[in-house]
Design an enzyme around this catalytic site. Structure first.
Site, PDB file in Angstrom:
ATOM      1  N   ILE A  45     -13.372  -8.469   7.797  1.00 54.31           N
ATOM      2  CA  ILE A  45     -12.292  -9.626   7.704  1.00 54.31           C
ATOM      3  C   ILE A  45     -11.481  -9.234   9.347  1.00 54.31           C
ATOM      4  O   ILE A  45     -10.302  -8.958   9.134  1.00 54.31           O
ATOM      5  CB  ILE A  45     -11.469  -9.585   6.630  1.00 54.31           C
ATOM      6  CG1 ILE A  45     -12.034  -9.881   5.208  1.00 54.31           C
ATOM      7  CG2 ILE A  45     -10.578 -10.876   6.901  1.00 54.31           C
ATOM      8  CD1 ILE A  45     -11.163  -9.805   4.123  1.00 54.31           C
ATOM      9  N   PRO A  46     -12.197  -9.492  10.115  1.00 51.59           N
ATOM     10  CA  PRO A  46     -11.597  -9.326  11.577  1.00 51.59           C
ATOM     11  C   PRO A  46     -10.470 -10.505  11.723  1.00 51.59           C
ATOM     12  O   PRO A  46     -10.480 -11.597  11.128  1.00 51.59           O
ATOM     13  CB  PRO A  46     -12.670  -9.474  12.540  1.00 51.59           C
ATOM     14  CG  PRO A  46     -13.792 -10.393  11.674  1.00 51.59           C
ATOM     15  CD  PRO A  46     -13.659 -10.020  10.309  1.00 51.59           C
ATOM     16  N   HIS A  47      -9.355  -9.759  12.521  1.00 54.96           N
ATOM     17  CA  HIS A  47      -8.220 -10.709  12.650  1.00 54.96           C
ATOM     18  C   HIS A  47      -7.658 -10.309  13.993  1.00 54.96           C
ATOM     19  O   HIS A  47      -7.936  -8.867  14.226  1.00 54.96           O
ATOM     20  CB  HIS A  47      -7.292 -10.834  11.575  1.00 54.96           C
ATOM     21  CG  HIS A  47      -6.834  -9.634  10.683  1.00 54.96           C
ATOM     22  ND1 HIS A  47      -7.738  -9.042  10.207  1.00 54.96           N
ATOM     23  CD2 HIS A  47      -6.060  -8.727  10.672  1.00 54.96           C
ATOM     24  CE1 HIS A  47      -7.231  -7.820   9.600  1.00 54.96           C
ATOM     25  NE2 HIS A  47      -6.049  -7.660  10.214  1.00 54.96           N
ATOM     26  N   GLY A  48      -6.682 -10.863  14.559  1.00 53.98           N
ATOM     27  CA  GLY A  48      -6.035 -10.229  15.670  1.00 53.98           C
ATOM     28  C   GLY A  48      -4.877  -9.236  15.287  1.00 53.98           C
ATOM     29  O   GLY A  48      -4.561  -9.003  14.287  1.00 53.98           O
TER      30      GLY A  48
END
Length: 145
Positions: free
Chosen positions: A60-63
């Site tokens: 779950i990539p996010h900034g």
């Protein structure tokens, strides 16, 4: 809140590494108008700090926190990798979900997505889904609870 649409789902992604996979998920968020191009760089930066691989075939990539100002609206993207992508875990990631959460939505969205995948059958259902709509339904349905 509708976070996912078929335009933000790729059924048969192919990536050479986790950074390429993250950029694919991020580009869907950019194309949908949720984030700026710079946000995608912050997704990659976060991955360099700590892996966004959750286990069980899910990343779950996010900034980063500093990327908040680059988000214009909350949304999700999904890239399914039938062959998997190495995220440095025990097994490859088969589902990569990009998250952009505006305001204070971040933890709630992240928690909701993670909860969908605590139900092991959901990963299998997403892997076997034939259409983007099916994937959207599984995720949206699990997040309404």
């Amino acid at each position: 809140m509708k976070l996912l649409s078929k335009e933000k789902i790729i059924l048969n992604g192919k990536a050479n590494d986790k950074y390429e996979a993250i950029r694919m998920a991020g580009k869907l968020l950019v194309d949908a108008g949720h984030v700026t191009e710079e946000y995608v760089d912050k997704m990659v930066e976060r991955e360099e700090i700590v892996s966004t691989y959750m286990g069980g075939g899910l990343a779950i990539p996010h900034g980063t926190k500093e990327a908040k100002s680059l988000i214009s609206s909350t949304g999700l993207s999904v890239v399914r990798f039938p062959e998997g992508v190495d995220f440095g875990g025990d097994e490859p990631a088969f589902i990569v979900i990009g998250i952009a959460a505006a305001g204070g939505d971040h933890m709630e969205v992240l928690t909701n997505v993670a909860m969908v995948f605590t139900e092991e059958s959901n990963l299998e259902r997403i892997m076997n889904a034939r259409t983007e709509e099916e994937i959207a339904e599984i995720l949206e349905g699990g997040m309404e609870a």
